[in-house]
Design a protein around this motif. Structure first.
Motif, PDB file in Angstrom:
ATOM      1  N   UNK A 141       4.540  -9.983  -9.213  1.00  0.00           N
ATOM      2  CA  UNK A 141       4.374  -8.613  -8.730  1.00  0.00           C
ATOM      3  C   UNK A 141       3.227  -8.528  -7.734  1.00  0.00           C
ATOM      4  N   UNK A 142       3.476  -7.877  -6.616  1.00  0.00           N
ATOM      5  CA  UNK A 142       2.465  -7.668  -5.588  1.00  0.00           C
ATOM      6  C   UNK A 142       2.347  -6.172  -5.308  1.00  0.00           C
ATOM      7  N   UNK A 143       1.139  -5.777  -4.973  1.00  0.00           N
ATOM      8  CA  UNK A 143       0.864  -4.376  -4.650  1.00  0.00           C
ATOM      9  C   UNK A 143       0.222  -4.291  -3.279  1.00  0.00           C
ATOM     10  N   UNK A 144       0.691  -3.352  -2.486  1.00  0.00           N
ATOM     11  CA  UNK A 144       0.123  -3.120  -1.162  1.00  0.00           C
ATOM     12  C   UNK A 144      -0.911  -1.997  -1.249  1.00  0.00           C
ATOM     13  N   UNK A 145      -2.069  -2.251  -0.645  1.00  0.00           N
ATOM     14  CA  UNK A 145      -3.146  -1.254  -0.615  1.00  0.00           C
ATOM     15  C   UNK A 145      -3.477  -0.926   0.834  1.00  0.00           C
ATOM     16  N   UNK A 146      -3.740   0.333   1.068  1.00  0.00           N
ATOM     17  CA  UNK A 146      -4.188   0.782   2.385  1.00  0.00           C
ATOM     18  C   UNK A 146      -5.490   1.559   2.210  1.00  0.00           C
TER      19      UNK A 146
END
Length: 303
Positions: free
Chosen positions: A261-266
């Motif tokens: 699982x990967x999460x994108x952060x901005x």
């Protein structure tokens, strides 16, 4: 540091069986909540047997022993020094600041706390300071920095404790636009205080309209993502020119294997300096260096 015969040897002020008295660390905004926040600092920052102390509150145990040895009432003790906390980057959350701890032994300490709080409020009311009661403590707060310290009764030894963030208090009293000025070697800033200015003479900023540059940065992070480490890397890469970091958006990719699982952060970063002229070119160069550190050190996939 405290009392006769008691010496504070460098970083040995923290730990060594001493517990952090009180419910909450002081002066760090909203990040260090309770003893849990202290534990994170003591566990996470230490090299070769040395620990960066997150608070002076463990010194209250030494002050109690000093009082028992002297057996005197109405004694006021004080200790001040640098403390270090792993906090997120925001305009009024310094990672290192000077803390002042006062501890006094008086009969009926619980009744003395409101009186002492009102005295401090009368002393600093012209600077916008106010008192708020929460969980048995009186909190000192002012805009825009938020909490500056607190007062509480020490029921274990009939004492009253006061803990203040001196950096934020100085910023309030002298109308400093940014706490980072207190760490500046700029002679223009230092000369202002060499003359011991009156409290009625606030500091005049070098620039009335310092340039501000805002950049967004997005990346993919895995399950081992630690936001506190990200803020530490931002401080290093920007050389303390980032005054605020705001989470704009997150997105978790769920169509892959559960273990991958990967999460994108901005995040949105605001670059600004009150001590020197920060150009667009320089700010962009610092931002590019941050992208490089996120890829090589934190192993994030910058988008």
């Amino acid at each position: 540091c405290v009392g006769e015969g008691e010496e504070c040897e460098g970083e040995e002020c923290v730990g060594e069986g001493e517990e952090c008295e009180g419910e909450e660390c002081v002066g760090e905004g909203e990040e260090c909540e309770g003893e849990e926040g202290v534990g994170e600092e003591e566990e996470g920052v230490g090299v070769a047997g040395y620990v960066l102390r997150p608070s002076l509150l463990p010194q209250t145990a030494i002050l109690r022993r000093e009082r028992k040895r002297r057996e005197r009432e109405e004694v006021l003790h004080g200790v001040s020094g640098l403390v270090f906390q792993r906090v997120h980057i925001s305009p009024w959350s310094p990672p290192a600041f000077h803390q002042l701890l006062l501890w006094g032994a008086w009969p009926k300490a619980s009744q003395s706390v409101p009186d002492l709080g009102r005295s401090l409020e009368r002393l600093l009311t012209r600077y916008g300071l106010s008192l708020a009661e929460e969980q048995g403590s009186l909190w000192l707060a002012a805009e825009p920095m938020g909490r500056l310290g607190r007062l509480w009764a020490d029921d274990l030894a009939d004492g009253v404790s006061v803990c203040l963030n001196l950096d934020l208090l100085a910023s309030l009293v002298y109308s400093l636009p940014d706490w980072r000025l207190l760490w500046s070697p700029d002679p223009r800033f230092l000369n202002h205080f060499l003359l011991r200015p009156l409290l009625e003479q606030p500091f005049r900023p070098f620039s009335l309209f310092p340039q501000r540059f805002v950049y967004d940065i997005s990346f993919w992070a895995g399950s081992d993502w630690q936001e506190a480490e990200f803020h530490a890397v931002v401080r290093e890469a920007s050389r303390e020119t980032v005054e605020n970091v705001t989470l704009v958006d997150t997105y978790t990719q769920t169509d892959t294997h559960p273990d991958l699982t990967h999460t994108s952060y901005c995040y949105r970063l605001t670059y600004r300096s009150h001590t020197h002229a920060l150009s667009h070119t320089h700010a962009l160069k610092l931002h590019t260096h941050l992208q490089h550190l996120l890829s090589t050190r934190m192993h994030l996939t910058v988008r």
